[in-house]
Enzyme design. Sequence first.
Site, PDB file in Angstrom:
ATOM      1  N   ASP A   1     -47.822 -65.737  64.800  1.00 12.25           N
ATOM      2  CA  ASP A   1     -48.305 -66.486  63.647  1.00 12.25           C
ATOM      3  C   ASP A   1     -48.503 -67.927  64.086  1.00 12.25           C
ATOM      4  O   ASP A   1     -48.518 -68.229  65.283  1.00 12.25           O
ATOM      5  CB  ASP A   1     -47.349 -66.356  62.457  1.00 12.25           C
ATOM      6  CG  ASP A   1     -45.934 -66.839  62.777  1.00 12.25           C
ATOM      7  OD1 ASP A   1     -45.758 -67.633  63.711  1.00 12.25           O
ATOM      8  OD2 ASP A   1     -44.997 -66.413  62.072  1.00 12.25           O
TER       9      ASP A   1
ATOM     10  N   LYS B   1     -35.122 -62.111  63.032  1.00 10.66           N
ATOM     11  CA  LYS B   1     -36.312 -62.086  63.884  1.00 10.66           C
ATOM     12  C   LYS B   1     -36.156 -63.099  65.017  1.00 10.66           C
ATOM     13  O   LYS B   1     -35.726 -64.224  64.784  1.00 10.66           O
ATOM     14  CB  LYS B   1     -37.568 -62.411  63.072  1.00 10.66           C
ATOM     15  CG  LYS B   1     -37.860 -61.394  61.970  1.00 10.66           C
ATOM     16  CD  LYS B   1     -39.077 -61.811  61.161  1.00 10.66           C
ATOM     17  CE  LYS B   1     -39.381 -60.817  60.061  1.00 10.66           C
ATOM     18  NZ  LYS B   1     -40.523 -61.238  59.218  1.00 10.66           N
TER      19      LYS B   1
ATOM     20  N   LYS C   1     -52.913 -60.447  52.826  1.00 10.58           N
ATOM     21  CA  LYS C   1     -52.492 -61.795  53.208  1.00 10.58           C
ATOM     22  C   LYS C   1     -52.872 -62.082  54.645  1.00 10.58           C
ATOM     23  O   LYS C   1     -52.638 -61.252  55.531  1.00 10.58           O
ATOM     24  CB  LYS C   1     -50.979 -61.970  53.024  1.00 10.58           C
ATOM     25  CG  LYS C   1     -50.538 -63.433  53.222  1.00 10.58           C
ATOM     26  CD  LYS C   1     -49.108 -63.664  52.802  1.00 10.58           C
ATOM     27  CE  LYS C   1     -48.119 -63.226  53.859  1.00 10.58           C
ATOM     28  NZ  LYS C   1     -46.730 -63.536  53.474  1.00 10.58           N
TER      29      LYS C   1
ATOM     30  N   LYS D   1     -52.696 -64.823  57.954  1.00  8.75           N
ATOM     31  CA  LYS D   1     -52.002 -65.942  58.560  1.00  8.75           C
ATOM     32  C   LYS D   1     -53.006 -67.041  58.905  1.00  8.75           C
ATOM     33  O   LYS D   1     -54.103 -66.772  59.421  1.00  8.75           O
ATOM     34  CB  LYS D   1     -51.277 -65.493  59.827  1.00  8.75           C
ATOM     35  CG  LYS D   1     -50.165 -64.478  59.566  1.00  8.75           C
ATOM     36  CD  LYS D   1     -48.998 -65.103  58.819  1.00  8.75           C
ATOM     37  CE  LYS D   1     -47.840 -64.126  58.687  1.00  8.75           C
ATOM     38  NZ  LYS D   1     -46.643 -64.752  58.077  1.00  8.75           N
TER      39      LYS D   1
ATOM     40  N   ASN E   1     -47.117 -70.678  57.390  1.00  9.62           N
ATOM     41  CA  ASN E   1     -45.842 -70.644  58.110  1.00  9.62           C
ATOM     42  C   ASN E   1     -45.317 -72.040  58.481  1.00  9.62           C
ATOM     43  O   ASN E   1     -44.880 -72.280  59.601  1.00  9.62           O
ATOM     44  CB  ASN E   1     -45.940 -69.773  59.362  1.00  9.62           C
ATOM     45  CG  ASN E   1     -45.956 -68.295  59.030  1.00  9.62           C
ATOM     46  OD1 ASN E   1     -46.982 -67.628  59.206  1.00  9.62           O
ATOM     47  ND2 ASN E   1     -44.855 -67.762  58.533  1.00  9.62           N
TER      48      ASN E   1
ATOM     49  N   HIS F   1     -39.789 -61.726  49.919  1.00 12.89           N
ATOM     50  CA  HIS F   1     -40.289 -61.702  51.293  1.00 12.89           C
ATOM     51  C   HIS F   1     -39.773 -60.506  52.085  1.00 12.89           C
ATOM     52  O   HIS F   1     -38.578 -60.217  52.078  1.00 12.89           O
ATOM     53  CB  HIS F   1     -39.858 -62.988  52.006  1.00 12.89           C
ATOM     54  CG  HIS F   1     -40.088 -62.992  53.475  1.00 12.89           C
ATOM     55  ND1 HIS F   1     -39.068 -62.833  54.387  1.00 12.89           N
ATOM     56  CD2 HIS F   1     -41.231 -63.114  54.209  1.00 12.89           C
ATOM     57  CE1 HIS F   1     -39.556 -62.874  55.614  1.00 12.89           C
ATOM     58  NE2 HIS F   1     -40.861 -63.043  55.544  1.00 12.89           N
TER      59      HIS F   1
END
Length: 384
Positions: free
Chosen positions: A32, A68, A181, A183, A214, A314
Site C-alpha cells: 500500500d 501485520k 476500495k 489504495k 493509509n 476494519h
Amino acid sequence: MITQPPSSSARDQIAWLRVSSCGLPLPMPISDAKVLTGRQKPMTEVAMLFVEMQTHDGHEGLGLSYSKRAGGPGQFAHAAEIAPALLGEDPSDIAKLWNKLCWAGASAGRSGLSTQAIGAFDVALYDLKARRAGLSLAKLLGAYRDSVACYNTSGGFLHTPLEQLLVNAAASVERGIGGIKLKVGQPDRALDIERVEAVRKHLGDHVPLMVDANQQWDRPTAQRMCRIFEQFNLVWIEEPLDAYDHEGHAALAASFDTPIATGEMLTSVMEHGDLIRHRAADYLMPDAPRVGGITPFLRIAGQAEAAGLMLAPHFAMELHVHLGAAYATETWVEHFDWLEPLFNERLEIKDGRMIVPTRPGLGLSLSEQARAWTREKVEFGTRP
C-alpha cells in the site's frame, strides 16, 4: 415461581485454554502507500493469535487476534503470560475478565500489543457464551439486520497493475460484493487520480467506490486530493492523514462533501473517544482485535452511535459481520478473503451484502491448514 440462581460454586468454570500463534502466508507480497513511501516493507504474511477454551461443563469458545508485519511473537508471548489468570473463572463474567487480563499485564500498557493479545481471549469468551445459548454472536448481541453491506479491498492494492485492477474490481462486483476500495497515497499523486478515474469509468457511477491513503498525506496534500476526489462520488476517503491527527481529519470532514473515514489504527476506547470528540470522522473504523476484543468494541460503538457516526469495522470480516449487524445504523464490512484458509466455514455474499451466519457463536472452526501453519502453542489447565 421464581427460582434462586445457582450458588457461585455451582457455576461453570474455565478449565482449559490453548493459545497458539499461526503464520498465514499471503499469495503475493502486498503493497500500500506505506510501502511506496518507504515507511514499510511489503507484507508477506499475517500473524494470527488464536485462543481456544473449554469449561468444566464442556462448553467451548474460539477467539482470534492478529498482527501485520511485526508483533505476532509479542502478542503470543503476552497472551501466554496472562492466560492462567482465566482458569477457574466463570466465563460469563466477560467484562470482569477483560479487566483482570488487562491488570495482569498492566505494566505493558492498556493499549497496543497488550490489549490486542487480550482481544483473542475476549472474542473466545463471547463465542463461548453465544454457543452455549445456541445463538449466533450477532443474535446474542442484539442484531438489527441479517446481512451487512460489504466492500472489497484485497483486489485494490497498489502493487496491482491498472489493467488487473479493473479486472479485479469487475470480478468483485460480479461476485456480489457491494463496493470497491482502492489504495491511494502514492508519491506521484497523478497515478492515484488516474487509477480512481479509470475504475470509476469502468464500473460506472452506480457502484460504491472508496479510497484509502493509509495515512500518507500531509495536510496540504490531503486538502488538494480530497478536493480532486469530490468529482468521483466516493463513499469515503480513508486515513488521509496520520491516524492521531484528529484536528486535521476534523477539518477535512467539515470542508468536503465526501465523508472521511478513520480509526482502524487506534488501539483503545480512549483513543477512539478522542477521535469522536474531535468530530474527526464521518465513518468510524474500529478493529475489534486491535482495541482488545468485543468488550471495548461495544463501548466504542456506543459512543459512535451517540455521536451519530456511521460504522465500518476494519478487516477480520469473520468477526465484524456479527458486530456490524448489531450496530443501530447500516454498516459497511470489509471483505478480505485472506483469512479464509484458516477456517472450515465460508461467509455467503449476495446482492452486495454479507449474510450473517446463523451458526452458534462466530460460526467458525479452525481448519487443518491453520493447525499446519501453527508455529507456537501452549496449553493451560486440564481439558474435561
